[in-house]
Scaffold this motif. Sequence first.
Motif, PDB file in Angstrom:
ATOM      1  N   LEU A   2     -14.508-109.270  25.470  1.00 26.78           N
ATOM      2  CA  LEU A   2     -15.465-109.252  24.373  1.00 26.78           C
ATOM      3  C   LEU A   2     -15.109-108.132  23.398  1.00 26.78           C
ATOM      4  CD1 LEU A   2     -18.072-110.934  23.896  1.00 26.78           C
ATOM      5  CD2 LEU A   2     -19.319-108.954  24.679  1.00 26.78           C
ATOM      6  N   THR A   3     -15.043-108.472  22.111  1.00 28.31           N
ATOM      7  CA  THR A   3     -14.706-107.511  21.068  1.00 28.31           C
ATOM      8  C   THR A   3     -15.731-107.610  19.950  1.00 28.31           C
ATOM      9  OG1 THR A   3     -12.359-107.833  21.536  1.00 28.31           O
ATOM     10  CG2 THR A   3     -12.905-106.764  19.464  1.00 28.31           C
ATOM     11  N   ILE A   4     -16.187-106.466  19.455  1.00 29.16           N
ATOM     12  CA  ILE A   4     -17.098-106.450  18.315  1.00 29.16           C
ATOM     13  C   ILE A   4     -16.353-105.862  17.127  1.00 29.16           C
ATOM     14  CG2 ILE A   4     -19.245-105.534  17.358  1.00 29.16           C
ATOM     15  CD1 ILE A   4     -20.398-105.573  20.173  1.00 29.16           C
ATOM     16  N   LYS A   5     -16.343-106.604  16.021  1.00 27.65           N
ATOM     17  CA  LYS A   5     -15.691-106.165  14.789  1.00 27.65           C
ATOM     18  C   LYS A   5     -16.761-105.904  13.746  1.00 27.65           C
ATOM     19  CE  LYS A   5     -11.579-108.871  15.745  1.00 27.65           C
ATOM     20  NZ  LYS A   5     -10.677-109.940  15.301  1.00 27.65           N
ATOM     21  N   LEU A  19     -15.051-113.454  21.786  1.00 26.19           N
ATOM     22  CA  LEU A  19     -14.671-113.567  23.192  1.00 26.19           C
ATOM     23  C   LEU A  19     -13.270-114.141  23.188  1.00 26.19           C
ATOM     24  CD1 LEU A  19     -15.398-113.317  26.172  1.00 26.19           C
ATOM     25  CD2 LEU A  19     -16.428-115.585  26.029  1.00 26.19           C
ATOM     26  N   ASP A  20     -12.312-113.276  23.441  1.00 24.90           N
ATOM     27  CA  ASP A  20     -10.904-113.612  23.247  1.00 24.90           C
ATOM     28  C   ASP A  20     -10.728-114.048  21.788  1.00 24.90           C
ATOM     29  OD1 ASP A  20     -10.225-112.935  25.901  1.00 24.90           O
ATOM     30  OD2 ASP A  20     -10.945-114.888  26.579  1.00 24.90           O
TER      31      ASP A  20
END
Length: 94
Positions: A2-5, A19-20
Amino acid sequence: MLTIKHTETTNNGLFEVWLDDVHVGELTYQRTTPERMIIDHTRVFEGFEGQGIARQLVMAAVDFARQNARTIIPVCSYARKVLTRTDEYKDVLA
């Protein structure tokens, strides 16, 4: 993973959760002054609900507000619920 930009312009901002390679949710806000942000929308896309993604978006906005000496007005009903019911976030409420 999980990545938050986060992206921000002069008047608004966007936190996006990935998520990916799949975009799974977002939180938008407006800037009324340099010190204040209005969270107006939190959304988790269909199929990804109930996994705590919306809370992570709100937490990212809180962290950003603290790091940049901002306060938050939560217009979004979900953000308002999280921010007003969690004592540790009250320092960022406008």
